[in-house]
Design an enzyme around this catalytic site. Structure first.
Site, PDB file in Angstrom:
ATOM      1  N   GLY A  52     -23.828  58.487 -21.015  1.00 30.22           N
ATOM      2  CA  GLY A  52     -22.962  59.609 -20.685  1.00 30.22           C
ATOM      3  C   GLY A  52     -22.088  59.281 -19.492  1.00 30.22           C
ATOM      4  O   GLY A  52     -22.446  58.437 -18.657  1.00 30.22           O
ATOM      5  N   GLN A  57     -16.294  60.349 -12.498  1.00 28.33           N
ATOM      6  CA  GLN A  57     -16.894  59.025 -12.285  1.00 28.33           C
ATOM      7  C   GLN A  57     -15.912  57.882 -12.517  1.00 28.33           C
ATOM      8  O   GLN A  57     -16.191  56.749 -12.144  1.00 28.33           O
ATOM      9  CB  GLN A  57     -18.100  58.831 -13.214  1.00 28.33           C
ATOM     10  CG  GLN A  57     -19.263  59.748 -12.892  1.00 28.33           C
ATOM     11  CD  GLN A  57     -20.425  59.453 -13.810  1.00 28.33           C
ATOM     12  OE1 GLN A  57     -20.486  59.950 -14.920  1.00 28.33           O
ATOM     13  NE2 GLN A  57     -21.347  58.607 -13.356  1.00 28.33           N
ATOM     14  N   CYS A  99     -28.039  57.304 -13.042  1.00 27.13           N
ATOM     15  CA  CYS A  99     -26.631  57.688 -13.065  1.00 27.13           C
ATOM     16  C   CYS A  99     -25.801  56.438 -12.796  1.00 27.13           C
ATOM     17  O   CYS A  99     -26.135  55.666 -11.889  1.00 27.13           O
ATOM     18  CB  CYS A  99     -26.373  58.746 -11.995  1.00 27.13           C
ATOM     19  SG  CYS A  99     -24.658  59.266 -11.899  1.00 27.13           S
ATOM     20  N   LEU A 100     -24.743  56.247 -13.567  1.00 24.77           N
ATOM     21  CA  LEU A 100     -23.915  55.052 -13.380  1.00 24.77           C
ATOM     22  C   LEU A 100     -23.270  55.011 -11.995  1.00 24.77           C
ATOM     23  O   LEU A 100     -22.911  53.931 -11.520  1.00 24.77           O
ATOM     24  CB  LEU A 100     -22.831  54.979 -14.466  1.00 24.77           C
ATOM     25  CG  LEU A 100     -23.335  54.755 -15.904  1.00 24.77           C
ATOM     26  CD1 LEU A 100     -22.190  54.873 -16.900  1.00 24.77           C
ATOM     27  CD2 LEU A 100     -24.018  53.401 -16.034  1.00 24.77           C
ATOM     28  N   HIS A 141     -26.551  66.824 -17.279  1.00 28.58           N
ATOM     29  CA  HIS A 141     -26.257  65.832 -16.239  1.00 28.58           C
ATOM     30  C   HIS A 141     -24.737  65.657 -16.097  1.00 28.58           C
ATOM     31  O   HIS A 141     -24.205  65.672 -14.984  1.00 28.58           O
ATOM     32  CB  HIS A 141     -26.937  64.504 -16.604  1.00 28.58           C
ATOM     33  CG  HIS A 141     -26.660  63.364 -15.679  1.00 28.58           C
ATOM     34  ND1 HIS A 141     -27.655  62.743 -14.937  1.00 28.58           N
ATOM     35  CD2 HIS A 141     -25.508  62.716 -15.357  1.00 28.58           C
ATOM     36  CE1 HIS A 141     -27.107  61.775 -14.211  1.00 28.58           C
ATOM     37  NE2 HIS A 141     -25.800  61.734 -14.454  1.00 28.58           N
ATOM     38  N   GLU A 142     -24.042  65.485 -17.235  1.00 28.79           N
ATOM     39  CA  GLU A 142     -22.590  65.238 -17.174  1.00 28.79           C
ATOM     40  C   GLU A 142     -21.836  66.483 -16.720  1.00 28.79           C
ATOM     41  O   GLU A 142     -20.857  66.377 -15.966  1.00 28.79           O
ATOM     42  CB  GLU A 142     -22.074  64.743 -18.530  1.00 28.79           C
ATOM     43  CG  GLU A 142     -22.740  63.469 -19.058  1.00 28.79           C
ATOM     44  CD  GLU A 142     -22.862  62.348 -18.045  1.00 28.79           C
ATOM     45  OE1 GLU A 142     -22.010  62.249 -17.143  1.00 28.79           O
ATOM     46  OE2 GLU A 142     -23.830  61.568 -18.134  1.00 28.79           O
ATOM     47  N   HIS A 145     -21.832  66.781 -13.059  1.00 28.47           N
ATOM     48  CA  HIS A 145     -20.804  65.952 -12.414  1.00 28.47           C
ATOM     49  C   HIS A 145     -19.488  66.716 -12.250  1.00 28.47           C
ATOM     50  O   HIS A 145     -18.778  66.522 -11.261  1.00 28.47           O
ATOM     51  CB  HIS A 145     -20.521  64.694 -13.255  1.00 28.47           C
ATOM     52  CG  HIS A 145     -21.434  63.537 -12.966  1.00 28.47           C
ATOM     53  ND1 HIS A 145     -21.500  62.914 -11.731  1.00 28.47           N
ATOM     54  CD2 HIS A 145     -22.293  62.865 -13.767  1.00 28.47           C
ATOM     55  CE1 HIS A 145     -22.380  61.914 -11.796  1.00 28.47           C
ATOM     56  NE2 HIS A 145     -22.872  61.868 -13.011  1.00 28.47           N
TER      57      HIS A 145
HETATM   58 NI    NI Z   1     -24.263  60.521 -13.714  1.00 32.17          NI
END
Ligand code: NI
Length: 181
Positions: A52, A57, A99-100, A141-142, A145
């Site tokens: 995701g 991001q 998380c990236l 989660h997304e 963000h």
């Molecule tokens: Ni994330």
């Protein structure tokens, strides 16, 4: 969605980048710029690899997310949503998440186990999706963000301060290395 045209892998912003704490703005018109952003986000999340990604991001403070539990293996598993919002949520489960934008950080995060999400497709059509389990978790989660919320926010204060300190130290070291090279 059908994916056409050129794609590019975008750089992923890493904590403590300030954009990760911003409220993303809704997309007003689903135009080719947004569609290109979505294509690039799909390419980026598959390359990472991740399941995701949210537009902040990749440096864009707009309400766009892509979710693909199959990491590019199954086109039917790919969800790209514009202006997503959670209409209903039920159940509760605590699972570890990464998380990236927070490399090497794992946090136990409580999430609803079933969610109803509304958003627009890349073609600008409204969709309402019901998701459960991991898919429900990734949507939450997304969408977090898009509101400047990170998995760190689910930690107790002492643990959060410790991880933040570690991440800032790592960032300083990375910058020092850039300066020296
Ligand atoms: Ni994330």
């Amino acid at each position: 969605m059908r994916v056409k045209g050129t794609m590019a892998i975008l750089p992923i912003v890493i904590y403590p980048h300030p954009l990760l704490r911003e409220q993303a703005l809704p997309v007003e018109t689903v135009d080719t710029t947004v569609q290109q952003l979505i294509r690039d986000m799909i390419e980026t999340v598959h390359a990472a690899p991740g399941i995701g990604l949210a537009a902040p991001q990749v440096g864009v403070a707009r309400q766009v997310i892509v979710v693909d539990l199959s990491v590019g293996e199954d086109p039917a598993a790919l969800h790209a949503l514009i202006n997503p919002e959670i209409l209903a949520a039920e159940g509760l489960a605590v699972e570890e998440e990464g998380c990236l934008s927070l490399p090497e950080v794992r946090v136990e995060v409580p999430r609803a186990t079933v969610v109803t999400v509304r958003g627009l497709t890349p073609e600008g059509e409204e969709v309402i999706l019901e998701a459960e389990g991991l898919l429900a978790r990734v949507f939450q989660h997304e969408i977090d963000h898009l509101h400047g919320r990170l998995i760190l926010d689910y930690l107790g204060k002492a643990q959060r301060d410790m991880i933040k300190q570690k991440l800032r130290k790592r960032q300083r070291e990375a910058m020092k290395q850039v300066a020296q090279s």
